[in-house]
Design a protein around this motif. Structure first.
Motif, short mmCIF file in Angstrom:
data_model
loop_
_atom_site.label_atom_id
_atom_site.label_comp_id
_atom_site.label_asym_id
_atom_site.label_seq_id
_atom_site.Cartn_x
_atom_site.Cartn_y
_atom_site.Cartn_z
N VAL A 78 -8.22 10.58 3.26
CA VAL A 78 -8.74 10.96 4.57
C VAL A 78 -7.58 10.83 5.56
O VAL A 78 -7.08 9.74 5.81
CB VAL A 78 -9.91 10.06 4.99
N VAL A 79 -7.18 11.96 6.13
CA VAL A 79 -5.98 11.98 6.97
C VAL A 79 -6.29 12.29 8.43
O VAL A 79 -5.38 12.36 9.26
CB VAL A 79 -4.94 12.99 6.43
N LEU A 119 -8.33 1.30 -3.09
CA LEU A 119 -8.61 2.04 -1.86
C LEU A 119 -7.80 1.38 -0.75
O LEU A 119 -7.90 0.16 -0.55
CB LEU A 119 -10.10 2.00 -1.52
N VAL A 120 -7.03 2.18 -0.05
CA VAL A 120 -6.13 1.64 0.97
C VAL A 120 -6.46 2.29 2.31
O VAL A 120 -6.26 3.49 2.51
CB VAL A 120 -4.65 1.92 0.61
N LEU A 121 -7.00 1.48 3.21
CA LEU A 121 -7.35 1.95 4.55
C LEU A 121 -6.34 1.39 5.55
O LEU A 121 -6.26 0.18 5.77
CB LEU A 121 -8.76 1.49 4.93
N LYS A 122 -5.58 2.30 6.13
CA LYS A 122 -4.62 1.93 7.17
C LYS A 122 -5.07 2.59 8.46
O LYS A 122 -4.84 3.78 8.68
CB LYS A 122 -3.21 2.37 6.79
N TRP A 162 -6.93 6.90 4.85
CA TRP A 162 -7.73 6.16 3.87
C TRP A 162 -7.47 6.83 2.52
O TRP A 162 -8.00 7.89 2.23
CB TRP A 162 -9.20 6.19 4.24
N ALA A 163 -6.63 6.18 1.70
CA ALA A 163 -6.14 6.79 0.47
C ALA A 163 -6.76 6.16 -0.77
O ALA A 163 -7.20 5.01 -0.75
CB ALA A 163 -4.62 6.68 0.41
N VAL A 164 -6.77 6.94 -1.85
CA VAL A 164 -7.14 6.46 -3.17
C VAL A 164 -5.83 6.30 -3.96
O VAL A 164 -5.20 7.29 -4.32
CB VAL A 164 -8.09 7.44 -3.89
N PRO A 204 0.82 -1.21 0.00
CA PRO A 204 0.00 0.00 0.00
C PRO A 204 0.85 1.25 0.00
O PRO A 204 1.93 1.31 0.60
CB PRO A 204 -0.80 -0.13 1.31
N THR A 205 0.38 2.28 -0.71
CA THR A 205 1.12 3.54 -0.80
C THR A 205 0.29 4.66 -0.20
O THR A 205 -0.90 4.52 0.06
CB THR A 205 1.42 3.87 -2.27
N GLN A 206 0.93 5.80 0.03
CA GLN A 206 0.22 6.97 0.50
C GLN A 206 0.77 8.19 -0.22
O GLN A 206 1.85 8.17 -0.80
CB GLN A 206 0.36 7.13 2.01
N GLY A 207 0.00 9.27 -0.18
CA GLY A 207 0.37 10.47 -0.89
C GLY A 207 1.37 11.31 -0.13
O GLY A 207 1.93 10.89 0.89
N PRO A 208 1.61 12.54 -0.60
CA PRO A 208 2.53 13.44 0.09
C PRO A 208 2.00 13.82 1.46
O PRO A 208 0.80 13.68 1.72
CB PRO A 208 2.60 14.65 -0.85
N PRO A 209 2.85 14.32 2.36
CA PRO A 209 2.37 14.73 3.68
C PRO A 209 1.26 15.76 3.54
O PRO A 209 1.32 16.67 2.72
CB PRO A 209 3.62 15.34 4.33
N PRO A 210 0.20 15.64 4.34
CA PRO A 210 -0.91 16.59 4.23
C PRO A 210 -0.50 17.98 4.68
O PRO A 210 0.36 18.16 5.54
CB PRO A 210 -1.97 15.99 5.16
N ARG A 211 -1.14 18.98 4.06
CA ARG A 211 -0.91 20.38 4.41
C ARG A 211 -2.22 20.98 4.90
O ARG A 211 -3.31 20.66 4.39
CB ARG A 211 -0.38 21.16 3.21
N ILE A 212 -2.12 21.87 5.85
CA ILE A 212 -3.31 22.46 6.47
C ILE A 212 -4.21 23.11 5.42
O ILE A 212 -5.43 22.94 5.44
CB ILE A 212 -2.90 23.47 7.55
N GLN A 213 -3.62 23.86 4.48
CA GLN A 213 -4.43 24.59 3.50
C GLN A 213 -5.07 23.68 2.46
O GLN A 213 -5.88 24.14 1.64
CB GLN A 213 -3.59 25.66 2.80
#
Length: 581
Positions: free
Chosen positions: A32-33, A121-124, A58-60, A3-12
């Motif tokens: 969903v972070v 869909l990857v739910l960790k 929970w990533a796409v 499973p992979t995940q996207g870049p670190p989430p940003r507040i904006q």
């Protein structure tokens, strides 16, 4: 495949989902972070927002995907996001919502259009703020997660390492539901029924307050944020759905805002009452406060509450890495036993608005108790509007006490009581005149000291003084000189270097509200500077850094959105007066 995940989430980049019980935050890549199931201040199940490695999400997993726009469907909480793939512009449309309304299950639902290419869909999950290892097991038609949650989907879920993965082939639509309860076999018809019922329930709710005029979309977004962060049972509005998003990257001022502050009452009730509609939402929030604001020790009411009227937990620290490495990560809030005079003054301001709107004196016993406390204790040192860590004679509390007692005395039916309140208000005014001005003649943050805080911009808005009085002219000159950059303003804090936080957006909007009284064009410039941090969904954080253009602090913050509504309503009235039709 791992499973992979996207870049670190940003507040904006965060978008808010809510069923008016709990909340989730999703990125523009549809990951969903942050998710606290069951209630706003519950332990998180997904917290990648606060720990990129261990927090869970929970990533796409759609190869080559790029954000292609998103929007809310109407004024409610259904968020539609588009991910574009390939050179031919094919897109995957994702509709995220939390079923809202009686008879609907509590959870997080995701509906996907026909797949332009295969994706996963990857739910960790990371239960209890990642303090527990997750357990995964098949349970009938779904996957049981941590013994308390169930994942149901249109395509069979499988366990891959510590994640649940759902494979969606090219050309197929899909749905998935992360539930707080065990359900029978789900299907497209059921999910569609939930979606339609939830949309209708949001539509029914949003007729309570409407607004038409300048900055209409910004006001709509602000009212949406206030509604999404209001508990549907008790009608309490929390400050923010998040904890520990930093006031400055790498800093230690990271607080849990998932509670209901009495300090926010005046501004939130004002926003919900003055933005058109029937005013029932603001009235309901005042009802919550008066139902649960019971004496606590020597205080007539605690400074803030949980969404069910309880006392927030003691402040503790978590072993999470923190947003952008900003630690500590905290849950609970150490200000829970503080004396904050402004908190009670704000409740009186809220009551004044409701009494004038509806011609009532509802909850008078509680309002009377708070007024009596202020009458007897206005001279006490307190911890101030910014919840400082030591008691001092903070001026804003004295100013707000004076105007709140004057306003609420108009509704007393006992002449002696009203006279006593007015006498206390007069004494507070006299004290401010004698002790609250610094060497430049500006209103000081702490009596006897030199620092000036942007809270003083509200003094004319509250009706304490004229906007062009010598004291206010000196105060605004100090704020412009010492606390402003690019139309954004910093707070002044007694115990901290202002460089330890970003520009404070609610206070910046208070400055704009001040300028509505003198120069509406200047107010617009300040308002536009704040809205530059609203992102594509119109959701505002607590703070911002104009040097890096980074959003900071917990998000979205209802205090900021309520302040925005107040500015715009005042601006619309001022411009109508300038240019009557």
């Amino acid at each position: 495949m791992t499973p992979t995940q996207g870049p670190p989430p940003r507040i904006q980049d965060l978008g808010l989902l809510s069923n008016r019980r709990s909340a989730a935050l999703v990125t523009s890549l549809a990951e969903v972070v942050w998710y606290c199931p069951g209630r706003f201040d519950a332990p998180s199940l997904l917290a990648r927002l606060l720990d990129d490695e261990r927090g869970g999400s929970w990533a796409v997993d759609l190869p080559g995907a790029a954000p292609a726009g998103r929007r809310y469907l109407g004024d409610g909480g259904h968020l539609e996001s588009m991910l574009q793939t390939g050179e031919n512009g094919e897109a995957l449309t994702i509709t995220d919502f939390m079923p809202f309304g009686e008879g609907l299950p509590c959870g997080l639902c995701r509906v996907f259009s026909l797949a332009p290419q295969a994706y996963r869909l990857v739910l960790k999950a990371a239960p209890d703020y990642a303090r527990r290892a997750v357990t995964l097991s098949h349970d009938g038609a779904g996957m049981q997660i941590d013994g308390q949650h169930w994942l149901y989907a249109s395509h069979p879920p499988e366990v891959v390492g510590d994640s649940v993965v759902i494979q969606v082939p090219v050309g197929e639509a899909a749905w998935a539901f992360l539930s707080d309860e065990r359900l029978e076999q789900l299907d497209w018809e059921t999910v569609t029924r939930w979606r339609e019922a939830s949309l209708l329930n949001w539509q029914t709710l949003t007729v309570h307050a409407t607004y038409h005029g300048p900055y209409e979309e910004a006001v709509r977004a602000s009212l949406r944020a206030l509604r999404l962060l209001t508990d549907h049972v008790g009608h309490a509005t929390i400050a923010a759905p998040t904890t520990s998003l930093p006031e400055v990257l790498g800093g230690e001022k990271n607080w849990d805002y998932r509670y209901v502050w009495l300090r926010d009452a005046g501004m939130v009730v004002s926003a919900l009452t003055r933005a058109g509609g029937d005013g029932s939402e603001g009235r309901a929030f005042l009802e919550f406060i008066c139902a649960w604001a019971k004496p606590q020790g020597d205080l007539p009411a605690p400074p803030f509450l949980t969404v069910d009227g309880g006392r927030p937990p003691e402040e503790t620290e978590l072993e999470l890495a923190g947003y952008g490495g900003s630690r500590p990560v905290r849950i609970g809030n150490g200000a829970r036993g503080q004396l904050q005079l402004d908190a009670y003054g704000n409740v009186l301001l809220a009551a004044k608005l409701i009494y004038e709107r509806f011609g009532t004196r509802e909850h008078w016993g509680i309002i009377e108790r708070l007024a009596e406390f202020l009458c007897e204790h206005w001279q006490d040192d307190d911890y101030g509007i910014w919840e400082e860590r030591r008691k001092q004679p903070y001026v804003a509390g004295k100013v707000l006490t004076a105007v709140a007692l004057e306003y609420i005395a108009e509704h007393s039916e006992e002449p002696q009581q009203a006279a006593r309140w007015r006498a206390a208000a007069g004494a507070a005014r006299k004290w401010v005149g004698a002790h609250a001005l610094n060497s430049e003649g500006a209103y000081a943050y702490v009596a006897g000291e030199e620092g000036v805080d942007l809270t003083a911009a509200l003094y004319p808005v509250w009706g304490f003084c004229a906007p062009d009085s010598p004291e206010m002219l000196a105060t605004m000159a100090a704020l412009e000189r010492d606390h402003c950059q690019d139309h954004l303003y910093w707070r002044f804090l007694a115990d901290n270097d202002p460089c330890q936080e970003g520009a404070f957006l609610a206070g910046t909007l208070w400055v704009a509200q001040y300028w509505v009284m003198r120069d509406p064009a200047r107010a617009r410039a300040i308002l536009d500077a704040v809205l530059a941090y609203a992102g594509d969904l119109g959701q505002l954080p607590e703070m911002a850094d104009p040097r890096t253009h980074e959003a900071l602090g917990n998000v979205p913050q209802t205090f900021v959105h309520a302040a925005l509504v107040g500015v715009v309503v005042d601006l619309a009235e001022a411009e109508r007066a300038q240019h009557p039709t």
